[in-house]
Write a protein that holds these residues in place. Structure first.
Motif, short mmCIF file in Angstrom:
data_model
loop_
_atom_site.label_atom_id
_atom_site.label_comp_id
_atom_site.label_asym_id
_atom_site.label_seq_id
_atom_site.Cartn_x
_atom_site.Cartn_y
_atom_site.Cartn_z
N THR A 1 0.73 16.25 8.75
CA THR A 1 -0.67 15.84 8.71
C THR A 1 -0.80 14.39 8.21
O THR A 1 -1.50 13.58 8.82
N ALA A 2 -0.10 14.08 7.11
CA ALA A 2 -0.19 12.76 6.52
C ALA A 2 0.38 11.68 7.42
O ALA A 2 -0.24 10.63 7.66
N ALA A 3 1.59 11.93 7.95
CA ALA A 3 2.23 10.93 8.81
C ALA A 3 1.48 10.76 10.12
O ALA A 3 1.37 9.64 10.65
N GLY A 4 0.93 11.86 10.66
CA GLY A 4 0.14 11.75 11.88
C GLY A 4 -1.09 10.90 11.67
O GLY A 4 -1.44 10.05 12.51
N TYR A 5 -1.75 11.11 10.54
CA TYR A 5 -2.94 10.31 10.20
C TYR A 5 -2.56 8.84 9.99
O TYR A 5 -3.24 7.94 10.48
N ASP B 1 0.85 -1.19 0.00
CA ASP B 1 0.00 0.00 0.00
C ASP B 1 0.88 1.24 0.00
O ASP B 1 1.83 1.34 0.78
N CYS B 2 0.55 2.18 -0.87
CA CYS B 2 1.26 3.45 -0.92
C CYS B 2 0.23 4.57 -0.81
O CYS B 2 -0.74 4.61 -1.57
N HIS B 3 0.45 5.46 0.15
CA HIS B 3 -0.47 6.58 0.36
C HIS B 3 0.18 7.86 -0.14
O HIS B 3 1.32 8.17 0.21
N VAL B 4 -0.56 8.59 -0.96
CA VAL B 4 -0.08 9.87 -1.49
C VAL B 4 -1.04 10.97 -1.06
O VAL B 4 -2.25 10.87 -1.27
N ASP C 1 2.07 17.26 15.66
CA ASP C 1 3.16 18.01 16.29
C ASP C 1 4.02 17.15 17.21
O ASP C 1 5.05 17.62 17.72
N SER C 2 3.63 15.88 17.41
CA SER C 2 4.43 14.99 18.26
C SER C 2 5.42 14.15 17.45
O SER C 2 6.25 13.45 18.03
N LEU C 3 5.36 14.25 16.14
CA LEU C 3 6.20 13.42 15.29
C LEU C 3 7.65 13.87 15.32
O LEU C 3 7.96 15.06 15.30
N LEU C 4 8.55 12.89 15.34
CA LEU C 4 9.97 13.16 15.15
C LEU C 4 10.27 12.99 13.66
O LEU C 4 10.17 11.88 13.13
N ILE C 5 10.62 14.07 13.01
CA ILE C 5 10.97 14.04 11.59
C ILE C 5 12.42 14.49 11.47
O ILE C 5 12.77 15.61 11.82
N ASP C 6 13.26 13.58 11.00
CA ASP C 6 14.69 13.84 10.91
C ASP C 6 15.02 14.27 9.47
O ASP C 6 14.80 13.52 8.52
N ARG C 7 15.56 15.47 9.32
CA ARG C 7 15.97 15.98 8.01
C ARG C 7 17.48 16.20 7.95
O ARG C 7 17.96 17.02 7.16
N TYR D 1 8.35 4.72 5.33
CA TYR D 1 9.23 5.46 4.43
C TYR D 1 8.43 6.62 3.82
O TYR D 1 7.24 6.48 3.53
N VAL D 2 9.11 7.74 3.62
CA VAL D 2 8.41 8.94 3.17
C VAL D 2 9.23 9.65 2.10
O VAL D 2 10.46 9.58 2.08
N SER D 3 8.53 10.32 1.21
CA SER D 3 9.17 11.16 0.19
C SER D 3 8.26 12.33 -0.10
O SER D 3 7.04 12.21 0.01
N THR D 4 8.85 13.47 -0.45
CA THR D 4 8.06 14.66 -0.72
C THR D 4 8.48 15.29 -2.05
O THR D 4 9.60 15.07 -2.54
N THR D 5 7.58 16.08 -2.62
CA THR D 5 7.90 16.83 -3.83
C THR D 5 7.10 18.11 -3.84
O THR D 5 6.00 18.18 -3.28
N ARG D 6 7.69 19.13 -4.45
CA ARG D 6 7.00 20.41 -4.61
C ARG D 6 7.10 20.83 -6.07
O ARG D 6 8.16 20.70 -6.70
N SER D 7 6.02 21.35 -6.59
CA SER D 7 6.01 21.89 -7.94
C SER D 7 5.13 23.13 -7.92
O SER D 7 4.53 23.46 -6.89
N SER D 8 5.05 23.80 -9.02
CA SER D 8 4.27 25.04 -9.07
C SER D 8 2.81 24.77 -8.77
O SER D 8 2.13 24.06 -9.50
#
Length: 218
Positions: A50-54, A3-6, A61-67, A87-94
């Motif tokens: 929001t996504a990872a919390g869900y 399962d992959c959630h986007v 706001d309790s999540l540990l996110i290491d960047r 596992y998580v990945s992000t992307t930004r576009s216009s």
């Protein structure tokens, strides 16, 4: 089956959503001199929480996110959710941001259709010597596929996109190789808002079930 959630957001994060960000994320947002880029980062960071919390059923706001960047140790690397098995990945576009979460390594990338001319002008940088585009308008699709693979592998652009070769065989899954070495994985491509190509690379050869969510759902 995998399962992959986007999650997708096509609007800036609200004040309530931004309230989940920590001081490190807020300080990093201040390093962006371009206002649009700053809003994109803030929205992406809020959407990830929001996504990872869900997904994990915890308060955002309790999540540990290491960047932590593996090269310099500064907090501007790809996000990781330590000790969660997610596992998580992000992307930004216009105009939008997207986040992918999966139980195995995943990479997501979006590319605007309008970037075709720019990508075609720098083909030697990202196109392999054996690769050919059927149409010049295919450039954003192939670029986003390659970048999603590099994100899945956790190397980003430390490896040249020209070293990633994706061979689509009619009626079967694409064959992926990096520097001549076959890589097990699946690439799924989607048209997003008729303006961009969204590619998701997942480290699996099993069937993938996609789950789509929008920021307005929460």
């Amino acid at each position: 089956m995998v399962d992959c959630h986007v999650w997708i957001a096509d609007r800036p994060a609200s004040i309530e959503e931004l309230s989940s960000l920590n001081s490190i994320e807020l300080r990093r947002s201040e390093t962006f001199t371009d206002g649009i880029a700053r809003i994109g980062f803030l929205t992406s960071a809020a959407l990830l929480r929001t996504a990872a919390g869900y997904y994990l059923q915890v308060a955002p706001d309790s999540l540990l996110i290491d960047r932590t960047c593996v090269s310099c140790g500064e907090p501007h690397g790809a996000p990781v959710l330590p000790d969660t098995g997610v596992y998580v990945s992000t992307t930004r576009s216009s105009g939008f941001v997207a986040v992918a979460l999966c139980g195995t390594s995943v990479g997501i990338d979006a590319e605007k259709a309008t970037s075709a001319d720019m990508l075609n002008s720098i083909q030697p940088y990202w196109l392999g010597s054996s690769e050919r585009l059927r149409r010049s308008t295919d450039a954003p699709l192939l670029w986003s596929c390659k970048e999603s693979v590099l994100k899945m592998l956790g190397v980003g652009l430390d490896i040249s996109p020209s070293d990633v070769v994706i061979d689509w065989v009619r009626g079967s899954e694409p064959h992926i190789s990096v520097k001549g070495v076959a890589i097990g994985g699946t690439i799924l491509c989607f048209r997003l808002f008729s303006l961009a190509t969204l590619s998701v690379a997942i480290e699996t050869k099993n069937e993938v079930v996609m789950h789509w969510h929008y920021l307005s759902d929460f």
